[in-house]
Design a protein around this motif. Structure first.
Motif, mmCIF file in Angstrom:
data_model
loop_
_atom_site.group_PDB
_atom_site.id
_atom_site.type_symbol
_atom_site.label_atom_id
_atom_site.label_comp_id
_atom_site.label_asym_id
_atom_site.label_seq_id
_atom_site.Cartn_x
_atom_site.Cartn_y
_atom_site.Cartn_z
ATOM 1 N N UNK A 89 0.809 -1.223 0.000
ATOM 2 C CA UNK A 89 0.000 0.000 0.000
ATOM 3 C C UNK A 89 0.842 1.273 0.000
ATOM 4 N N UNK A 90 2.174 1.126 -0.072
ATOM 5 C CA UNK A 90 3.069 2.278 -0.093
ATOM 6 C C UNK A 90 4.043 2.139 -1.251
ATOM 7 N N UNK A 91 4.488 3.267 -1.802
ATOM 8 C CA UNK A 91 5.528 3.189 -2.837
ATOM 9 C C UNK A 91 6.818 2.604 -2.251
ATOM 10 N N UNK A 92 7.526 1.842 -3.065
ATOM 11 C CA UNK A 92 8.795 1.246 -2.658
ATOM 12 C C UNK A 92 9.923 1.896 -3.446
ATOM 13 N N UNK A 93 11.004 2.253 -2.747
ATOM 14 C CA UNK A 93 12.193 2.799 -3.389
ATOM 15 C C UNK A 93 13.331 1.833 -3.102
ATOM 16 N N UNK A 94 13.756 1.105 -4.124
ATOM 17 C CA UNK A 94 14.811 0.113 -3.964
ATOM 18 C C UNK A 94 16.169 0.792 -4.064
ATOM 19 N N UNK A 95 17.096 0.368 -3.188
ATOM 20 C CA UNK A 95 18.411 0.988 -3.099
ATOM 21 C C UNK A 95 19.484 -0.099 -3.160
ATOM 22 N N UNK A 96 20.523 0.146 -3.941
ATOM 23 C CA UNK A 96 21.705 -0.716 -3.963
ATOM 24 C C UNK A 96 22.928 0.199 -3.938
ATOM 25 N N UNK A 97 24.088 -0.323 -4.284
ATOM 26 C CA UNK A 97 25.292 0.509 -4.251
ATOM 27 C C UNK A 97 25.293 1.603 -5.304
ATOM 28 N N UNK A 98 24.897 1.243 -6.546
ATOM 29 C CA UNK A 98 25.035 2.196 -7.648
ATOM 30 C C UNK A 98 23.762 2.409 -8.471
ATOM 31 N N UNK A 99 22.685 1.738 -8.144
ATOM 32 C CA UNK A 99 21.413 1.919 -8.848
ATOM 33 C C UNK A 99 21.113 0.894 -9.911
ATOM 34 N N UNK A 100 22.097 0.089 -10.301
ATOM 35 C CA UNK A 100 21.858 -0.892 -11.372
ATOM 36 C C UNK A 100 21.035 -2.086 -10.886
ATOM 37 N N UNK A 101 21.446 -2.668 -9.765
ATOM 38 C CA UNK A 101 20.734 -3.844 -9.261
ATOM 39 C C UNK A 101 19.325 -3.482 -8.817
ATOM 40 N N UNK A 102 19.173 -2.319 -8.218
ATOM 41 C CA UNK A 102 17.835 -1.907 -7.775
ATOM 42 C C UNK A 102 16.909 -1.685 -8.975
ATOM 43 N N UNK A 103 17.451 -1.192 -10.077
ATOM 44 C CA UNK A 103 16.628 -1.006 -11.279
ATOM 45 C C UNK A 103 16.161 -2.361 -11.822
ATOM 46 N N UNK A 104 17.041 -3.367 -11.783
ATOM 47 C CA UNK A 104 16.655 -4.711 -12.237
ATOM 48 C C UNK A 104 15.578 -5.298 -11.339
ATOM 49 N N UNK A 105 15.754 -5.149 -10.025
ATOM 50 C CA UNK A 105 14.772 -5.688 -9.086
ATOM 51 C C UNK A 105 13.437 -4.957 -9.200
ATOM 52 N N UNK A 106 13.475 -3.671 -9.473
ATOM 53 C CA UNK A 106 12.235 -2.915 -9.673
ATOM 54 C C UNK A 106 11.490 -3.452 -10.888
ATOM 55 N N UNK A 107 12.223 -3.781 -11.945
ATOM 56 C CA UNK A 107 11.596 -4.376 -13.132
ATOM 57 C C UNK A 107 10.967 -5.722 -12.802
ATOM 58 N N UNK A 108 11.642 -6.514 -11.959
ATOM 59 C CA UNK A 108 11.098 -7.817 -11.549
ATOM 60 C C UNK A 108 9.788 -7.628 -10.803
ATOM 61 N N UNK A 109 9.772 -6.697 -9.865
ATOM 62 C CA UNK A 109 8.533 -6.449 -9.111
ATOM 63 C C UNK A 109 7.416 -5.943 -10.013
ATOM 64 N N UNK A 110 7.753 -5.059 -10.940
ATOM 65 C CA UNK A 110 6.734 -4.551 -11.870
ATOM 66 C C UNK A 110 6.173 -5.671 -12.733
ATOM 67 N N UNK A 111 7.025 -6.622 -13.121
ATOM 68 C CA UNK A 111 6.554 -7.740 -13.941
ATOM 69 C C UNK A 111 5.608 -8.640 -13.152
ATOM 70 N N UNK A 112 5.666 -8.553 -11.823
ATOM 71 C CA UNK A 112 4.768 -9.327 -10.955
ATOM 72 C C UNK A 112 3.583 -8.474 -10.504
ATOM 73 N N UNK A 113 3.289 -7.437 -11.276
ATOM 74 C CA UNK A 113 2.136 -6.549 -11.047
ATOM 75 C C UNK A 113 2.209 -5.754 -9.745
#
Length: 138
Positions: A89-113
């Protein structure tokens, strides 16, 4: 129409077309990827406006050595098993060292609706570079 056939005019037109393509390419590339990387400022605004949650994907030892003060640690290695524990029910902001891994994980979550998922552009490096507070965990 004779203007187009002068030698210097043709070079000028080619230059204009190539320049325009080079300027437009990065914009088109960002739109195609659905880029939702947030700047540090935008991430802080999202937390303040909508109570977004920072999710730190780094290993536990990196998290303990310094993290965003309100971040929740969910190492990328455990992400698939524990992603269900994240608030929906809240926006999620994923954080990693440089932004690359978090961007991949964000895509994974988006693909799971899962909607309202972002990555912190530049990761912890950008957070620290902007002089934002870092919490040491013991």
């Amino acid at each position: 129409m004779d203007f187009l056939f002068y030698q210097n005019s043709i070079y000028f037109l080619i230059f204009l077309l190539v320049s325009g393509a080079l300027l437009a390419f990065p914009l088109l590339r960002k739109q195609g990827k659905g880029n939702t990387g947030l700047s540090v400022k935008d991430a802080v605004n999202l937390v303040n406006r909508e109570n977004a949650v920072f999710v730190d994907l780094r290993p536990a030892d990196s998290y303990r050595s310094g993290s965003i003060p309100s971040a929740r640690n969910l190492p990328a290695a455990d992400f698939d098993q524990k992603a269900g524990t994240l608030p929906r029910n809240k926006p999620l902001i994923l954080v990693c060292d440089n932004g690359r891994e978090s961007a991949k994980m964000a895509d994974v979550l988006r693909s799971k609706n899962t909607e309202n998922v972002y990555s912190l552009a530049g990761g912890m490096g950008a957070w620290k570079a902007d002089g934002m507070p870092v919490k040491q965990h013991s």
